[in-house]
Design an enzyme around this catalytic site. Structure first.
Site, PDB file in Angstrom:
ATOM      1  N   HIS A  83       5.926   3.611 -10.629  1.00 16.49           N
ATOM      2  CA  HIS A  83       6.651   3.871  -9.389  1.00 16.49           C
ATOM      3  C   HIS A  83       6.205   2.902  -8.303  1.00 16.49           C
ATOM      4  CE1 HIS A  83       8.494   5.916  -6.015  1.00 16.49           C
ATOM      5  NE2 HIS A  83       9.088   6.744  -6.853  1.00 16.49           N
ATOM      6  N   GLY A 173      -4.139   0.247   1.457  1.00 14.07           N
ATOM      7  CA  GLY A 173      -2.845  -0.366   1.699  1.00 14.07           C
ATOM      8  C   GLY A 173      -2.262   0.021   3.039  1.00 14.07           C
TER       9      GLY A 173
END
Length: 312
Positions: A83, A173
């Protein structure tokens, strides 16, 4: 006085380690006046989805607790899954329920984004109804390039975050936070290991390529099952009903000589989306009443000082 109740659906980049999944759910259940309605995880996607409801301040506390667990236990430098993702807590949408407005959800999205940036030094982008720029309304536009391409992407002024540092966190991130209407995460598992077939079907059905209105889709391989999947987000089930999405995928698969093994709904689904649709028609394995949003909300009504319902 009416009390606005909001749903949050955090998507977290972990779907394999049971101890981390347990820690994430416990982070929610330790917060008073927040309720964990559902937790779904998939090892091939390497992703879990939580569905939680409550009022604004307890929801904010629960979500920050999720970020805290994720920041300690998840490192995107070693994370792998089919994903797309750009953060340890990849996306957090807020959805208005009883007596809540989209404005309430947008305000809460901004509060969470600011708090995450300040507490965890993670850049945050706002999307959906909370977006500050037109190109950020669509989640897939923000996520394009994923974690691996984030440093280069954020070097462009167009992709400076709404909150937080102008470069990605080394292990966490970035995160995407926003507000939207209810959507249905619906996966169709095909009787083949040919991922190109799943990708071709995804291209045929998704709106951006001229397919069905309100449909986002991608084709992925599920290594743990030895087959491929058409992974679908249905953002407008009133315009494009779920049975039409399934029927179109089934037709496209049949034309390629491919059967359908089964389907699944990730998280919860509004009752209106299932009206008149039998679970066996959709090849669901089978749909539990606990996956119907209103049913789960009603099961909480007893101990709560306010009424739950779905805003329309």
């Amino acid at each position: 006085m009416a009390i606005p109740v909001i749903e949050a659906v955090p998507n977290i980049s972990e779907g394999r380690r049971t101890e981390v999944l347990k820690a994430l759910s416990q982070a929610v259940t330790r917060v008073s006046d927040v309720f964990l309605l559902d937790q779904s995880a998939d090892p091939s996607h390497n992703r879990c989805v939580l569905t939680i409801v409550g009022t604004a301040n307890p929801l904010l506390d629960a979500l920050l607790a999720i970020y805290d667990v994720a920041s300690k236990d998840i490192d995107l430098r070693v994370h792998r899954g089919v994903h797309p993702r750009l953060g340890i807590v990849d996306v957090v949408p807020f959805v208005p329920l009883h007596d809540a407005s989209m404005t309430d959800c947008v305000e809460l999205a901004r509060r969470l984004a600011r708090a995450v940036a300040e507490r965890f030094a993670v850049p945050v982008f706002l999307y959906g109804e909370a977006a500050t720029r037109p190109e950020r309304r669509a989640l897939e536009m923000i996520r394009r390039g994923q974690f691996e391409g984030l440093t280069k992407k954020m070097a462009n002024d167009v992709w400076r975050p709404d909150f937080g540092p102008s470069a990605p966190h080394p292990s966490a991130g970035a995160s995407v936070v926003g507000a939207r209407e209810p959507l249905i995460a619906f996966n169709v598992n095909l009787e083949t290991d040919d991922v190109s077939a799943a990708r071709a079907i995804a291209r045929t059905i998704r709106e951006r390529d001229g397919g069905l209105s309100g449909v986002k889709a991608l084709g992925v391989r599920l290594e743990h099952r030895g087959l491929v999947q058409v992974s679908i987000n249905l953002t407008d089930y009133e315009t494009t009903p779920l049975h039409l999405v399934f029927g179109t995928v089934e037709r496209e698969a049949t034309q390629r000589g491919i059967g359908i093994v089964d389907t699944e709904i990730v998280g919860l689904v509004p009752m209106a989306a299932m009206a008149g649709v039998a679970s066996d028609v959709l090849r669901l394995d089978p749909l539990s009443q606990n996956q119907v949003l209103e049913t789960r909300l009603q099961s909480l009504a007893g101990p709560l000082p306010y009424h739950f319902g779905v805003a329309k």
